[in-house]
Design a protein around this motif. Structure first.
Motif, PDB file in Angstrom:
ATOM      1  N   SER A  90      -3.591  20.428 -38.902  1.00 21.77           N
ATOM      2  CA  SER A  90      -2.310  20.806 -38.310  1.00 21.77           C
ATOM      3  C   SER A  90      -1.546  19.556 -37.882  1.00 21.77           C
ATOM      4  CB  SER A  90      -2.542  21.696 -37.090  1.00 21.77           C
ATOM      5  OG  SER A  90      -3.184  20.956 -36.052  1.00 21.77           O
ATOM      6  N   VAL A  91      -0.245  19.721 -37.662  1.00 23.50           N
ATOM      7  CA  VAL A  91       0.581  18.600 -37.207  1.00 23.50           C
ATOM      8  C   VAL A  91       0.077  18.095 -35.862  1.00 23.50           C
ATOM      9  CG1 VAL A  91       2.914  17.900 -36.558  1.00 23.50           C
ATOM     10  CG2 VAL A  91       2.585  19.432 -38.503  1.00 23.50           C
ATOM     11  N   GLY A  92      -0.269  19.028 -34.970  1.00 20.37           N
ATOM     12  CA  GLY A  92      -0.801  18.615 -33.673  1.00 20.37           C
ATOM     13  C   GLY A  92      -2.126  17.892 -33.794  1.00 20.37           C
ATOM     14  N   GLY A  93      -2.976  18.342 -34.722  1.00 19.24           N
ATOM     15  CA  GLY A  93      -4.246  17.661 -34.947  1.00 19.24           C
ATOM     16  C   GLY A  93      -4.055  16.233 -35.427  1.00 19.24           C
ATOM     17  N   TYR A  94      -3.075  16.028 -36.307  1.00 21.20           N
ATOM     18  CA  TYR A  94      -2.786  14.674 -36.769  1.00 21.20           C
ATOM     19  C   TYR A  94      -2.262  13.795 -35.635  1.00 21.20           C
ATOM     20  CZ  TYR A  94      -3.512  15.398 -41.770  1.00 21.20           C
ATOM     21  OH  TYR A  94      -4.064  15.617 -43.006  1.00 21.20           O
ATOM     22  N   ALA A  95      -1.414  14.364 -34.772  1.00 21.41           N
ATOM     23  CA  ALA A  95      -0.917  13.590 -33.632  1.00 21.41           C
ATOM     24  C   ALA A  95      -2.073  13.154 -32.740  1.00 21.41           C
ATOM     25  CB  ALA A  95       0.094  14.418 -32.843  1.00 21.41           C
ATOM     26  N   ASN A  96      -3.017  14.065 -32.505  1.00 18.12           N
ATOM     27  CA  ASN A  96      -4.200  13.701 -31.723  1.00 18.12           C
ATOM     28  C   ASN A  96      -4.985  12.584 -32.397  1.00 18.12           C
ATOM     29  OD1 ASN A  96      -3.646  15.697 -29.836  1.00 18.12           O
ATOM     30  ND2 ASN A  96      -4.984  17.209 -30.797  1.00 18.12           N
ATOM     31  N   GLY A  97      -5.118  12.667 -33.731  1.00 20.37           N
ATOM     32  CA  GLY A  97      -5.843  11.638 -34.462  1.00 20.37           C
ATOM     33  C   GLY A  97      -5.196  10.273 -34.345  1.00 20.37           C
ATOM     34  N   MET A  98      -3.869  10.234 -34.345  1.00 16.74           N
ATOM     35  CA  MET A  98      -3.165   8.948 -34.201  1.00 16.74           C
ATOM     36  C   MET A  98      -3.331   8.384 -32.793  1.00 16.74           C
ATOM     37  SD  MET A  98      -2.102   8.107 -37.118  1.00 16.74           S
ATOM     38  CE  MET A  98      -3.696   8.833 -37.596  1.00 16.74           C
ATOM     39  N   GLY A 102       6.927  12.296 -40.850  1.00 15.75           N
ATOM     40  CA  GLY A 102       7.985  12.417 -39.853  1.00 15.75           C
ATOM     41  C   GLY A 102       7.712  13.556 -38.890  1.00 15.75           C
ATOM     42  N   GLY A 103       7.178  14.660 -39.425  1.00 21.25           N
ATOM     43  CA  GLY A 103       6.789  15.752 -38.546  1.00 21.25           C
ATOM     44  C   GLY A 103       5.672  15.352 -37.606  1.00 21.25           C
TER      45      GLY A 103
END
Length: 312
Positions: free
Chosen positions: A73-81, A102-103
């Motif tokens: 998910s987009v939120g999961g990727y943000a957490n990964g970063m 970008g998302g």
């Protein structure tokens, strides 16, 4: 080594993540799009690394990073970063995201405003429903199996050669085909196909994009934002940039003529100048819990632009 830079690896939550980290100065986090990897930024990494610490990861499920059955998910990727930056000892970044990246960039800025100094999105998802039918096709039943056939050695070589030939011819319709050829070639890996399908299904259905920043765009009042688009983008229409102008009037919007979905590849020198000017001309956002709370309470009506003292 790719593009003259060593690809490094770090294991987080049991999954190996690939990234490039090069240069010195304020940190730039460069996030690639769906089915791409850090090499999409190769035309701009060298110049940007003269002024900045450039961090260009392969998102989980892409490139040389692991491709597990995981949260795409987009939120999961943000957490990964966030976790990658923490491991690297980088506290704050200007985040630059292309297309799907970008998302992720917008989600990162939303989830972790205290770690985001500026936000730049390039031909970004999350700003409208329209998207190329080829992206929607990834979510359909049978995509995995069909691509398994099309990427068998003989067919794959013909397909890649044909796409690159069309890209070399030039023109608005085919300017992005060289990058498409790289994506098509990467689909020979079943794990890459599965990961891409999971990512696509998290953000796109048969009607188009299903994830939007429209309901949270007012939060950009508290953070410098720059939107860059190629006028001839055939993947995500450049008119989505107009959405930003309406939803986030404090953001700067720049549409580059004679550029497609990858303006950082079509005009790398100009793109680097835009990034440099963005950082030079804006002060880093300073997170205030009180101001963020005020913005959330008032919604699109928004809070005044004067700094709010954090008393929380």
């Amino acid at each position: 080594m790719t593009g003259g830079y060593d690809v490094q690896f770090v294991t987080i939550h049991g999954h190996r993540r690939a990234f490039v980290k090069v240069g010195r100065g304020p940190a730039l986090l460069l996030l690639h799009g769906l089915a791409c990897d850090h090499t999409t930024w190769e035309p701009v990494i060298e110049r940007l690394s003269r002024r900045f610490t450039v961090i260009a990861p392969d998102l989980l499920g892409h490139g040389r990073s692991d491709k597990p059955r995981a949260d795409y998910s987009v939120g999961g990727y943000a957490n990964g970063m966030r976790d990658l930056l923490t491991v690297l000892g980088v506290d704050k970044v200007t985040v630059v995201g292309h297309s799907f990246g970008g998302g992720v960039a917008m989600q990162f800025a939303y989830q972790f405003p205290e770690r985001t100094e500026r936000l730049m999105v390039v031909a970004s998802g999350g700003l409208g429903a329209e998207v190329h039918p080829g992206i929607r096709a990834i979510t359909t039943p049978g995509f995995h199996e069909l691509m398994g056939v099309l990427t068998l050695p003989g067919l794959r070589h013909l397909g890649v050669a044909g796409l690159r030939t069309l890209a070399a011819v030039g023109g608005r319709q085919t300017r992005d085909f060289d990058e498409v050829a790289r994506i098509f070639d990467a689909f020979k890996d079943p794990a890459a196909r599965r990961a891409t399908r999971h990512v696509a299904r998290a953000v796109v259905d048969w009607k188009g994009q299903i994830v939007t920043m429209a309901d949270r765009a007012y939060l950009t009042e508290a953070m410098p934002m720059w939107v860059v688009w190629g006028r001839d983008d055939r993947v995500i229409p450049a008119r989505h940039a107009e959405t930003v102008a309406a939803l986030a009037p404090h953001a700067r919007v720049e549409v580059i003529p004679d550029a497609g979905h990858f303006p950082h590849q079509d005009h790398p020198e100009r793109f680097c100048r835009i990034v440099e000017d963005f950082v030079r001309s804006t002060a880093p956002a300073t997170y205030s819990r009180a101001r963020f709370r005020t913005l959330l309470r008032s919604g699109a009506a928004s809070a005044p632009l004067e700094p709010v003292e954090d008393t929380a």
